[in-house]
Design a protein around this motif. Structure first.
Motif, PDB file in Angstrom:
ATOM      1  N   PHE A 159       9.581  87.910 133.983  1.00 28.27           N
ATOM      2  CA  PHE A 159      10.985  87.493 133.907  1.00 28.27           C
ATOM      3  C   PHE A 159      11.160  86.081 133.432  1.00 28.27           C
ATOM      4  O   PHE A 159      10.335  85.166 134.030  1.00 28.27           O
ATOM      5  CB  PHE A 159      11.956  87.765 135.020  1.00 28.27           C
ATOM      6  N   ASP A 160      12.069  85.554 132.437  1.00 26.82           N
ATOM      7  CA  ASP A 160      12.278  84.530 132.096  1.00 26.82           C
ATOM      8  C   ASP A 160      12.761  83.591 133.090  1.00 26.82           C
ATOM      9  O   ASP A 160      13.707  83.601 133.481  1.00 26.82           O
ATOM     10  CB  ASP A 160      12.872  84.086 130.761  1.00 26.82           C
ATOM     11  N   SER A 161      11.862  82.691 133.857  1.00 26.24           N
ATOM     12  CA  SER A 161      12.441  82.134 135.364  1.00 26.24           C
ATOM     13  C   SER A 161      12.692  80.701 134.955  1.00 26.24           C
ATOM     14  O   SER A 161      12.694  79.921 135.968  1.00 26.24           O
ATOM     15  CB  SER A 161      11.591  82.307 136.298  1.00 26.24           C
ATOM     16  N   ASN A 162      12.787  80.221 133.788  1.00 28.66           N
ATOM     17  CA  ASN A 162      13.063  78.682 133.617  1.00 28.66           C
ATOM     18  C   ASN A 162      13.988  78.040 134.608  1.00 28.66           C
ATOM     19  O   ASN A 162      13.832  77.130 135.153  1.00 28.66           O
ATOM     20  CB  ASN A 162      13.203  78.317 132.207  1.00 28.66           C
ATOM     21  N   ASP A 163      15.168  78.874 134.599  1.00 27.99           N
ATOM     22  CA  ASP A 163      16.230  78.192 135.367  1.00 27.99           C
ATOM     23  C   ASP A 163      16.120  77.982 136.836  1.00 27.99           C
ATOM     24  O   ASP A 163      16.522  77.381 137.262  1.00 27.99           O
ATOM     25  CB  ASP A 163      17.512  79.243 135.178  1.00 27.99           C
ATOM     26  N   THR A 164      15.143  78.711 137.284  1.00 29.43           N
ATOM     27  CA  THR A 164      14.673  78.675 138.735  1.00 29.43           C
ATOM     28  C   THR A 164      14.072  77.253 139.320  1.00 29.43           C
ATOM     29  O   THR A 164      14.667  76.536 140.280  1.00 29.43           O
ATOM     30  CB  THR A 164      13.743  79.707 139.309  1.00 29.43           C
ATOM     31  N   ALA A 165      13.372  76.644 138.469  1.00 28.79           N
ATOM     32  CA  ALA A 165      12.787  75.243 138.712  1.00 28.79           C
ATOM     33  C   ALA A 165      12.480  74.689 137.113  1.00 28.79           C
ATOM     34  O   ALA A 165      11.201  74.661 137.065  1.00 28.79           O
ATOM     35  CB  ALA A 165      11.640  75.507 139.394  1.00 28.79           C
ATOM     36  N   LYS A 166      13.617  74.356 136.370  1.00 33.41           N
ATOM     37  CA  LYS A 166      13.169  73.993 135.012  1.00 33.41           C
ATOM     38  C   LYS A 166      11.982  72.931 135.107  1.00 33.41           C
ATOM     39  O   LYS A 166      11.223  72.985 134.116  1.00 33.41           O
ATOM     40  CB  LYS A 166      14.291  73.153 134.555  1.00 33.41           C
ATOM     41  N   GLU A 167      12.057  72.104 135.834  1.00 32.89           N
ATOM     42  CA  GLU A 167      11.088  70.867 135.747  1.00 32.89           C
ATOM     43  C   GLU A 167       9.607  71.197 136.094  1.00 32.89           C
ATOM     44  O   GLU A 167       8.957  70.377 135.492  1.00 32.89           O
ATOM     45  CB  GLU A 167      11.626  69.836 136.540  1.00 32.89           C
ATOM     46  N   VAL A 168       9.289  72.314 136.664  1.00 31.60           N
ATOM     47  CA  VAL A 168       7.968  72.540 136.727  1.00 31.60           C
ATOM     48  C   VAL A 168       7.383  74.066 136.129  1.00 31.60           C
ATOM     49  O   VAL A 168       6.427  74.326 136.175  1.00 31.60           O
ATOM     50  CB  VAL A 168       7.505  72.858 137.957  1.00 31.60           C
ATOM     51  N   ILE A 169       8.486  74.576 135.584  1.00 34.15           N
ATOM     52  CA  ILE A 169       8.167  75.837 134.754  1.00 34.15           C
ATOM     53  C   ILE A 169       7.992  75.489 133.298  1.00 34.15           C
ATOM     54  O   ILE A 169       9.007  75.155 132.620  1.00 34.15           O
ATOM     55  CB  ILE A 169       9.307  76.938 135.225  1.00 34.15           C
ATOM     56  N   LEU A 170       6.719  75.914 132.928  1.00 37.55           N
ATOM     57  CA  LEU A 170       6.309  75.593 131.454  1.00 37.55           C
ATOM     58  C   LEU A 170       6.888  76.885 130.550  1.00 37.55           C
ATOM     59  O   LEU A 170       7.725  76.559 129.708  1.00 37.55           O
ATOM     60  CB  LEU A 170       4.862  75.809 131.273  1.00 37.55           C
ATOM     61  N   THR A 171       6.568  77.942 131.230  1.00 33.76           N
ATOM     62  CA  THR A 171       7.059  79.147 130.291  1.00 33.76           C
ATOM     63  C   THR A 171       6.908  80.359 131.248  1.00 33.76           C
ATOM     64  O   THR A 171       6.286  80.096 132.413  1.00 33.76           O
ATOM     65  CB  THR A 171       6.477  79.377 129.037  1.00 33.76           C
ATOM     66  N   SER A 172       7.294  81.373 131.023  1.00 33.59           N
ATOM     67  CA  SER A 172       7.034  82.710 131.730  1.00 33.59           C
ATOM     68  C   SER A 172       6.478  83.695 130.742  1.00 33.59           C
ATOM     69  O   SER A 172       6.588  83.775 129.529  1.00 33.59           O
ATOM     70  CB  SER A 172       8.239  83.234 132.362  1.00 33.59           C
ATOM     71  N   VAL A 173       5.409  84.305 131.518  1.00 34.19           N
ATOM     72  CA  VAL A 173       4.584  85.562 130.863  1.00 34.19           C
ATOM     73  C   VAL A 173       5.497  86.897 131.010  1.00 34.19           C
ATOM     74  O   VAL A 173       5.907  87.023 131.937  1.00 34.19           O
ATOM     75  CB  VAL A 173       3.274  85.616 131.322  1.00 34.19           C
ATOM     76  N   LEU A 174       5.900  87.486 129.840  1.00 35.88           N
ATOM     77  CA  LEU A 174       6.914  88.255 129.752  1.00 35.88           C
ATOM     78  C   LEU A 174       6.131  89.727 129.131  1.00 35.88           C
ATOM     79  O   LEU A 174       5.446  89.651 128.453  1.00 35.88           O
ATOM     80  CB  LEU A 174       7.799  88.109 128.953  1.00 35.88           C
ATOM     81  N   PHE A 175       6.456  90.729 129.700  1.00 36.35           N
ATOM     82  CA  PHE A 175       5.979  92.032 129.266  1.00 36.35           C
ATOM     83  C   PHE A 175       6.943  92.566 128.568  1.00 36.35           C
ATOM     84  O   PHE A 175       6.771  93.902 128.160  1.00 36.35           O
ATOM     85  CB  PHE A 175       5.244  92.876 130.323  1.00 36.35           C
ATOM     86  N   ASP A 176       8.190  92.106 128.587  1.00 36.00           N
ATOM     87  CA  ASP A 176       9.105  92.885 127.969  1.00 36.00           C
ATOM     88  C   ASP A 176       9.697  94.172 128.545  1.00 36.00           C
ATOM     89  O   ASP A 176       9.596  95.411 127.717  1.00 36.00           O
ATOM     90  CB  ASP A 176       9.268  92.978 126.336  1.00 36.00           C
ATOM     91  N   LEU A 177       9.582  94.351 129.741  1.00 38.22           N
ATOM     92  CA  LEU A 177       9.588  95.715 130.633  1.00 38.22           C
ATOM     93  C   LEU A 177      10.964  96.503 130.284  1.00 38.22           C
ATOM     94  O   LEU A 177      11.020  97.746 130.512  1.00 38.22           O
ATOM     95  CB  LEU A 177       9.271  95.529 132.107  1.00 38.22           C
ATOM     96  N   GLN A 178      12.012  95.357 129.892  1.00 40.93           N
ATOM     97  CA  GLN A 178      13.411  95.901 129.507  1.00 40.93           C
ATOM     98  C   GLN A 178      13.333  96.912 128.690  1.00 40.93           C
ATOM     99  O   GLN A 178      13.592  98.057 128.773  1.00 40.93           O
ATOM    100  CB  GLN A 178      14.088  94.591 129.400  1.00 40.93           C
ATOM    101  N   THR A 179      12.671  96.486 127.502  1.00 41.20           N
ATOM    102  CA  THR A 179      12.313  97.239 126.194  1.00 41.20           C
ATOM    103  C   THR A 179      11.567  98.421 126.561  1.00 41.20           C
ATOM    104  O   THR A 179      11.956  99.683 126.292  1.00 41.20           O
ATOM    105  CB  THR A 179      11.762  96.518 125.228  1.00 41.20           C
ATOM    106  N   LEU A 180      10.523  98.685 127.294  1.00 45.61           N
ATOM    107  CA  LEU A 180       9.685  99.380 127.792  1.00 45.61           C
ATOM    108  C   LEU A 180      10.543 100.387 128.535  1.00 45.61           C
ATOM    109  O   LEU A 180      10.487 101.786 128.168  1.00 45.61           O
ATOM    110  CB  LEU A 180       8.628  99.049 128.629  1.00 45.61           C
ATOM    111  N   ALA A 181      11.254 100.240 129.467  1.00 48.26           N
ATOM    112  CA  ALA A 181      12.199 101.167 130.289  1.00 48.26           C
ATOM    113  C   ALA A 181      13.095 101.688 129.370  1.00 48.26           C
ATOM    114  O   ALA A 181      13.238 103.117 129.571  1.00 48.26           O
ATOM    115  CB  ALA A 181      12.865 100.199 131.342  1.00 48.26           C
ATOM    116  N   GLU A 182      13.729 100.896 128.651  1.00 45.03           N
ATOM    117  CA  GLU A 182      14.812 101.569 127.831  1.00 45.03           C
ATOM    118  C   GLU A 182      14.178 102.807 126.870  1.00 45.03           C
ATOM    119  O   GLU A 182      14.697 103.970 126.644  1.00 45.03           O
ATOM    120  CB  GLU A 182      15.727 100.568 127.030  1.00 45.03           C
ATOM    121  N   ASP A 183      13.133 102.365 126.224  1.00 48.13           N
ATOM    122  CA  ASP A 183      12.565 103.258 125.369  1.00 48.13           C
ATOM    123  C   ASP A 183      12.049 104.677 125.846  1.00 48.13           C
ATOM    124  O   ASP A 183      12.395 105.581 125.399  1.00 48.13           O
ATOM    125  CB  ASP A 183      11.428 102.512 124.730  1.00 48.13           C
TER     126      ASP A 183
END
Ligand SMILES: Nc1ncnc2c1ncn2[C@@H]1O[C@H](COP(=O)(O)OP(=O)(O)OP(=O)(O)O)[C@@H](O)[C@H]1O
Ligand SMILES: Nc1ncnc2c1ncn2[C@@H]1O[C@H](COP(=O)(O)OP(=O)(O)OP(=O)(O)O)[C@@H](O)[C@H]1O
Ligand SMILES: [Mg+2]
Ligand SMILES: [Mg+2]
Lengths: 499, 306, 346, 349
Positions: free
Chosen positions: C240-264
């Protein structure tokens, strides 16, 4: 105290009892087991909430809802089982409860100084820094009394304070009490021992089945009238003890150089004891002089550190209780509820408690319950245990009948050796006589009986020989016929009798 | 984090020990008063949840810790009602209290908190001291609640051996009747011991939150309360020894994180390293076998009954 | 759960009444998941996808979250099966036995699970798998470009192939763009123990690691705390894109786009577009938001070139120019540091 | 103990009034919790019953979980009868499950009529072994069994983890590969997925009852549990009892673990136990340690456990509510002294 009543289930422990304590008087409270003495005293001390009745102190009605209230009103109690914390020092025990818990500054030196000073003031000098649990019982009792005096108690209650003391200690306790009385305090003392009553009581109250049946001032009563009031009958006579001449001289129980460790040192230090067939050997001594450890080592509850024990010539040192049973040993522990009975099990199960583990009541592990019951019925009848229902929990029996259950179980094994520790302590006169009769009975049949007791009268009545334990050593030994009560008392107090 | 592998090991060990130490300090007060609080895990968890909720919502670490303490006091009162007033069996009630706390905080966290975390971390380097080699990193570059735990050790020690409260608590834990006949309100004092002890235990839960960004997750305490029970036995109810025992477990747990750098451990399977703290506890309890629970510990007390 | 009405069928008479349910009544779909519906993680991702599918088709959705152990899935699944649900997706990788059992017991419900299809899968099943190694590989690319110490790390939950493939692919991805990178990692046997997560992270940081992958759930908080207490350390959460949780130490998040997967998968299931026992492996090509989340204010760490490099490699993976090894090859510890990057097209 | 048939009960005050008070109080507390979460208590109640007994599938689950709880209940009750606190049923369950699975892998070639029983025996032996560890430590070193048995639980869960992740991992993780088909326990009612695990549990309950109430060793356990000093003086070898009772209890929990593997799950799964070992303690307490009463007590907890799965759909409540309700209920039984464990008077020695 006016019209105090207390009911426990079906028993009316106190039934509208009146009791008046006067300043400068010792008031003895007497009665059989279960007469309600402890209940009455506990009510005065706020441990028991009465169902009815009221208490006045110095003419004003007192509300005593807790020991705290009682102590604040100057009422203090020394319990039959001491209320001391063994791991605390004397000073700590004495000051317990004197300050509010959230008064944070506990200054040890100051506390010890004030306890020492109090001790000196009341003539009870005890080292305030000593660990309480390590002190001999008569000193612990002093700690209890000091505890009350330290808090300024004006009314002292003592519940069976002499049960565990030797004659010398009893005398000195009575002296302390007399001096406290003379300072103007009111003292109530519960006891079963009539000589003490005659020695110190200014006034007596006798309870029977919760009701007050007699009260009077010094001069209006004697030992016989008190006994009659307590039991409703004359003192029972023991059957005459057969002379020992007709029995063989075989030693059935022998210890050699027996050493048992106790708290901080040797509790039993090198005891040599022999008990012969058909003999009762009495062991006298003040509590805490190694009796408990001696009993423990002989019965396998404690390990002997040195020395040996033999039964009928067979070495039995270090054997398990079961193996000891097989070797012919039976025993009646002093603490019958703690070590002798499983209170929540039935009478039948308690009677079978030793036979079941010995494999006498099972076929390939399955219990033979009919046999257990039949045996129980037989023992109940022959020992006249009341009530005669083998399925009742043993907890519901009276103290005397509980002791009979223990005796019945142990004697059913037809033991070579019977060791009995304080077998009548806390039993009333009738029940005690029953036990005594049983002990003499097995003696007749050749069992060697080792009787450990704090009650010198009992020892003299039953024993063929008496020895005295002091600090774990046998310091005195004599034939019962030739016993000199003064020498015995001296020996118990640690003075070598002059030969 | 600077310095060698042992510096890391002990710095991590101290951090992992702090929650255990808080809980153990609380538990030893409670046990000395004669109550065995197996609900310790639940109290920690509730403290952790309370802390996380207040910390995240207010952004203030102090508010978080204060809330945890309040939760601890409330747990203490509830447990006192059950253990002390109603005389319910302590072992079973304690385990079930922990079960309720686990399920309850899981549900509440889901409803109230989600995965929000606080803005800051707790670490607070102590100026000057944190520069000292080894000890600086191990002791003075930690969270406030680690420092507070170190301060709490002598305080609890003083409370238990230098105050009337401590004297009375030890007395009623050994012989409640003796305390009662001396005029001490046994049940009231046990209630106080439970409240104070549970406050400390709850701070242990809070320290997990403060150290880890202020968030909460189900079962955050992960059995640490139960380990604290063993710490208390091993420490023989002495606060100073509790610090040593907690550190032992903390270091044992930290070992897995520096194993790669310690040649002799590099090839030990990680599962075995994970087992280490538990096995160590068992060994410790065996060696502490002479250590006796306070005589009346775990036994419900009824005033006036023999 | 959002919907709590409708107990039309008397549960006690289960058997064949469900066939009577015609097309008029809305279909019922269920999602059983680990994590929670608002965990900014796995659970929330699946919930979003399921809701989208339900909204589009008018189906009634029931989500039961916080299910972590197989028996919970078995019991909860049976509870839905008994209520006559049309399709249930069980979003946890470790419960295939349960899925197969439920499929046998409730033949009228379509049971989908997260995992690889077994041999002879029952007809009323489907299987979905996001090829997580691909996104994790891309996370590794970003880490390899961002690291200043040339040491990167990962704090992992449990060691098993479907999880292990992620940190290993991450290591390989970093080596793909930065041959000097070394990789250190720890398994903490928990998804949620933040204190252990923090200690593990600090252990890795002491070994100089400065970008930490977090294939965890809430234990990630521990990594964030560790990063906050150290200079220049980045955390890379997953799912999940967690940047908001702790902007200053989160570089990016690894996403699998499970949203699209589930919807599909819900949409296909509801429309009857699934073959019996079908296996649906989702690659980056099918999951538009898969890969890494935006870098937001931290783009400068990689620089424009770096960000472009990440996009370029994503395209290469989609096009098949770079072949990220499959679970079989990269599902055991240590493989990511051994495979030669050149051999897969770097 | 007026009823010689009620074995091992270290407790006994059953006044009807306190039972009623406990029931009312637990209903009140539970209703308050439910209302506070804005749900309807009656819906909750009917949902739990319906979702646990309402179809043959959920009924089957209830029965099988009940079987496991009977066995973990016995794992607690047997040592508790001797006043020894085995709180490590969870670990004995896991170690039994581990060994049962290992057996399917090692002796999987045995014929189908024999294999399930060998597997069960392996689980029981392993559970007994795991229980023996705290038992032996108690006997030889007087080590506190509450803590050692609890710690060994954590270790056992990790041991199972080694089997799952390292020795026999299934491709997808979190569980081992499936057991060979011939290792599965024979069904009693296949459609409901009920296998002979339930028969094993019921037989175990009866055997445990006979053991406690009708055998010499049971007599010794009861006596030692009620008064160890008197029991020892009576010639009972009380030092042996921690080993005996923990081994027996552990064997029961181990059997539960084996049933979970070859009966319920068909593989060894990470975290397969929903605290069954700990729930067993509650089961035993509600049954007042009477092995026969453990059967209805386990049924009650199984109904709560399975039935609470319907709560999310029917009442909008988390399934975790089931655990809370059960725990509240048992605490009320304890608080109102419906169930009371007896303690020796403290500090008299
Ligand atoms: N807490 C209690 N619960 C129930 N019954 C009790 C309780 N305390 C005392 N009793 C009963 O009340 C009666 C009076 O007991 P109490 O202890 O006052 O007798 P006592 O005169 O002190 O006897 P003893 O000489 O044996 O000390 C006895 O029948 C006793 O069994
Ligand atoms: N379980 C509890 N919950 C809330 N408050 C309690 C609880 N137990 C005690 N308290 C509080 O503690 C204080 C003292 O309690 P308690 O009534 O036990 O005193 P006590 O009667 O002197 O003690 P004891 O019963 O031991 O003699 C009171 O203010 C009471 O409100
Ligand atoms: Mg009395
Ligand atoms: Mg950022």
């Amino acid at each position: 105290m006016h019209g105090v009543s207390k009911r426990y289930g079906d028993t009316l422990a106190n039934d509208a009892v009146d009791l008046t304590l006067h300043r400068g008087e010792v008031h003895a409270v007497l009665g059989e087991n279960g007469a309600g003495k402890t209940t009455l005293m506990s009510t005065l001390f706020g441990l028991v909430a009465p169902d009815a009745g009221r208490i006045e102190i110095d003419g004003t009605e007192a509300r005593i809802g807790s020991p705290q209230d009682a102590l604040e009103l100057g009422v203090g109690m020394v319990h039959q089982h001491f209320m001391l914390v063994p791991d605390l020092t004397v000073a700590e025990n004495v000051v317990l409860g004197t300050e509010r818990p959230f008064n944070l500054s506990l200054r040890r030196p100051a506390v010890e100084r004030s306890v020492r000073e109090a001790g000196e003031r009341f003539g009870i000098a005890i080292d305030p820094a000593a660990r309480t649990g390590a002190l001999p019982v008569e000193i612990q009792q002093r700690v209890e009394i000091l505890k009350l005096l330290y808090r300024g108690a004006e009314i002292l209650i003592l519940d069976e304070p002499t049960a565990v003391l030797g004659p010398a200690q009893i005398d000195s306790l009575l002296e302390v009490l007399a001096s406290l009385r003379d300072e103007g305090r009111a003292i109530a003392i519960v006891t079963h021992k009539l000589p003490e009553v005659m020695a110190i009581a200014d006034r007596v109250t006798v309870l029977k089945s919760g009701r007050r049946v007699l009260s009077g001032e010094r001069g209006s009563f004697d030992a016989a009238s008190l006994a009659r009031a307590m039991t409703g009958a004359e003192l029972p006579e023991l059957p005459p003890r057969a002379a020992r001449a007709d029995v063989a001289d075989t030693v059935r129980l022998r210890t050699k150089g027996l050493v048992v460790a106790g708290r901080g040192g040797r509790a039993v230090g090198g005891a040599d004891i022999e008990v012969r067939e058909g003999e009762v050997l009495g062991v006298a001594g003040v509590e805490g002089n190694g009796q408990r450890e001696l009993f423990g080592a002989l019965t396998g509850e404690l390990a002997a550190d040195e020395g040996s024990i033999e039964i009928d010539g067979r070495p039995v040192t270090g054997l398990s209780p079961r193996a000891l049973h097989e070797a012919g040993l039976a025993y009646v522990p002093a603490d019958r509820q703690g070590a002798g009975l499983v209170l929540d099990m039935s009478v039948a199960d308690n009677l079978a408690l030793a036979a079941v583990p010995a494999g006498r009541f099972d076929t390939r592990g399955l219990l033979r319950r009919k046999a257990i019951r039949a045996e129980a019925e037989r023992l109940i009848e022959s020992f006249r245990i009341v009530p005669d229902d083998p399925d009742l929990p043993v907890a519901s029996l009276s103290g005397g009948n509980q002791q009979k259950v223990v005796l019945a179980r142990e004697l059913a094994r037809r033991p070579a050796v019977l060791i009995a520790a304080s077998p009548t302590q806390g039993l009333d006169v009738g029940a005690a006589a029953d036990v005594h009769r049983r002990l003499l009975d097995v003696r007749e049949r050749g069992t060697a009986v080792l009787l450990i007791s704090y009650d010198l009268d009992e020892l003299r009545q039953l024993s063929d020989r008496i020895l005295v334990l002091h600090r774990g050593a046998v310091v005195y030994e004599t034939d019962a016929e030739r016993v000199d009560i003064d020498e015995l008392g001296m020996a118990m107090a640690g003075h070598q009798p002059v030969a | 984090m600077s310095g060698g592998v042992f510096t890391t090991l002990f710095a991590l060990g101290v951090a992992l020990a702090a929650p255990l130490l808080w809980a153990a300090l609380g538990e030893l007060i409670i046990e000395q008063s004669g109550v065995l609080n197996i609900g310790i895990e639940g109290v920690m968890l509730i403290g952790a949840f309370g802390c996380a909720y207040a910390y995240v919502r207010s952004g203030s670490m102090v508010a978080g810790i204060a809330t945890a303490m309040g939760c601890g006091a409330a747990c203490g009162l509830v447990l006192a009602l059950l253990y002390v007033r109603l005389g319910a069996d302590q072992i079973v009630t304690g385990i079930l209290f922990s079960v309720i706390a686990l399920a309850g905080t899981t549900v509440l966290a889901d409803r109230l908190l989600g995965t929000d975390v606080a803005e800051k971390t707790g670490q607070l380097d102590i100026p000057g001291l944190s520069e000292i080699p080894f000890f600086g990193t191990v002791l003075f570059s930690q969270d406030p609640l680690v420092y507070a735990a170190i301060v709490a050790v002598p305080l609890v020690s003083y409370l238990m051996s230098g105050t009337w409260f401590g004297l009375y608590v030890r007395a009623i834990g050994a012989r409640p009747r003796a305390g009662e006949t001396a005029g001490i309100g046994v049940r009231a004092l046990r209630t106080w011991a439970l409240v104070i002890g549970c406050v400390l235990t709850a701070i242990g839960g809070a320290s997990l939150v403060v150290a880890t960004s202020g968030g909460f997750s189900p079962n955050l305490t992960a059995g640490r309360g139960f380990i604290a029970l063993a710490v208390v036995v091993l420490a023989r109810w002495k606060p100073l020894w509790a610090a040593a025992a907690a550190l032992l477990f903390g270091v044992a747990q930290a070992l897995q994180f520096v194993a790669d750098e310690l040649g002799f451990l590099a090839h030990v399977p990680s599962d075995v390293l994970l087992m280490l703290p538990y096995l160590l506890t068992v060994v410790a309890v065996v060696f502490a076998a002479g250590s006796r629970y306070p005589a009346a510990c775990g036994v419900p007390y009824r005033p006036g009954s023999a | 759960g959002d919907d709590n009405k409708d107990s039309s069928g008397d549960a006690a008479s289960t058997d064949d009444t469900s066939t009577a349910a015609a097309d008029e009544t809305p279909k019922k779909i269920g999602l059983l998941t680990t994590g929670t519906q608002n965990d900014k993680n796995w659970g929330e991702a699946f919930t979003i996808g399921a809701k989208a599918a339900a909204d589009a088709s008018g189906a009634k959705l029931t989500v039961v979250d916080n299910l972590n152990e197989p028996p919970q899935y078995a019991q909860q699944g049976a509870s839905l099966g008994q209520e006559g649900y049309d399709m249930v997706l069980m979003a946890l990788g470790t419960i295939q036995e349960v899925q197969l059992k439920l499929a046998k017991q409730f033949p009228d419900t379509l049971w989908c699970g997260y995992g690889i299809a077994p041999d002879n899968a029952p007809e009323n099943t489907c299987f979905v798998d996001a090829l997580q190694e691909q996104a994790a590989f891309l996370g590794g690319v970003a880490a390899g470009l961002a690291t200043k110490t040339n040491v990167i790390g990962a704090v992992n939950g449990f060691e098993f192939p479907q999880l292990t493939r992620q940190p290993e692919a991450y290591a390989l991805g970093a080596r793909c763009v930065n041959p000097d990178v070394t990789f250190v990692q720890k398994y903490i046997n928990s998804w949620t123990d933040a204190a252990l997560g923090k200690a593990a992270a600090k252990g890795l940081i002491s070994q100089k690691a400065d970008v930490l992958l977090a294939p965890l759930t809430t234990a990630t908080n521990g990594l964030i705390a560790a990063a906050r207490e150290s200079d220049g350390v980045w955390v890379m959460p997953e799912y999940f894109d967690s940047n908001d949780t702790a902007k200053e130490v989160i570089l990016t998040s690894v996403l699998f786009d499970l949203q699209t997967l589930a919807e599909d998968v819900y949409t296909k299931g509801l429309n009857g577009d699934l073959k019996p026992g079908e296996m649906l492996p989702y690659t980056l090509a099918e999951l538009p938001d898969g890969g890494v989340a935006p870098f937001y204010e931290d783009e400068a760490v990689l620089g424009a070139d770096g960000v472009a490099k990440v996009d370029e490699i994503k395209q290469k993976i989609i096009d098949g120019d770079i072949k990220v090894p499959s679970t079989d090859e990269i599902g055991t510890v240590g493989t990511g540091s051994k495979i030669d990057p050149a051999s897969i097209g770097c | 103990m007026t009823q010689p048939d009620a074995p091992g009960l270290a407790l006994l005050h059953d006044r009807r009034l306190s039972v009623l008070a406990a029931l009312l109080a637990s209903l009140a507390v539970i209703a308050a919790i439910v209302l506070a979460l804005s749900a309807d208590p009656f819906t909750v109640f009917s949902t739990i019953v319906d979702s646990s007994l309402g179809s043959k599938f959920t009924f089957g689950q209830t029965v099988m979980i009940g079987a496991i709880l009977v066995l973990t209940g016995l794992a607690a009750a047997i040592p508790f009868s001797a006043h020894l606190w085995n709180v490590g049923g969870e670990g004995q369950l896991y170690f039994g499950a581990f060994a049962a699975f290992a057996a399917t892998q090692v002796v999987g070639g045995l014929p189908g009529w024999l294999l399930p029983f060998v597997v069960l025996a392996a689980g029981m032996a392993a559970g007994a072994l795991w229980g023996l560890i705290p038992g032996v430590l108690k006997t030889v070193a007087d080590a506190n069994e509450v803590i050692t048995s609890l710690m060994m639980s954590f270790v056992a869960i990790l041991v199972a983890g080694v089997a799952i992740n390292d020795i026999w991992p299934e491709g997808f993780g979190g569980q081992t590969e499936s057991i060979p088909a011939n290792a599965a326990l024979p069904y009693v009612w296949q459609a409901a997925d009920i296998d002979i695990g339930i028969v094993v549990a019921l037989v175990a309950a009866v055997v445990a009852w006979v053991l406690i109430a009708r055998t010499r060793v049971g007599f010794e356990i009861r006596a030692a549990g009620l008064n160890p000093r008197a029991a020892r003086a009576g010639g009972i070898d009380v030092r042996r009892l921690p080993m005996v009772t923990f081994a027996l209890g552990g064997a029961c929990a181990g059997a539960a673990g084996a049933i979970a593997v070859v009966g319920v799950n068909d593989s060894l799964i990470q975290n397969f136990s929903q605290n069954y070992g700990f729930l067993g303690i509650a089961v035993a307490i509600v049954a007042r340690l009477n092995p026969l009463a453990i059967v209805p007590s386990a049924a009650l907890f199984a109904i709560l456990s399975v039935g609470s799965n319907g709560l999310e759909v029917q009442a909008g409540l988390s399934p975790a509510m089931g655990q809370i309700l059960g725990a509240v209920f048992v605490i009320m039984l304890l608080a109102f002294q419906v169930v009371r464990l007896r303690y020796p008077e403290a500090g008299t020695s």
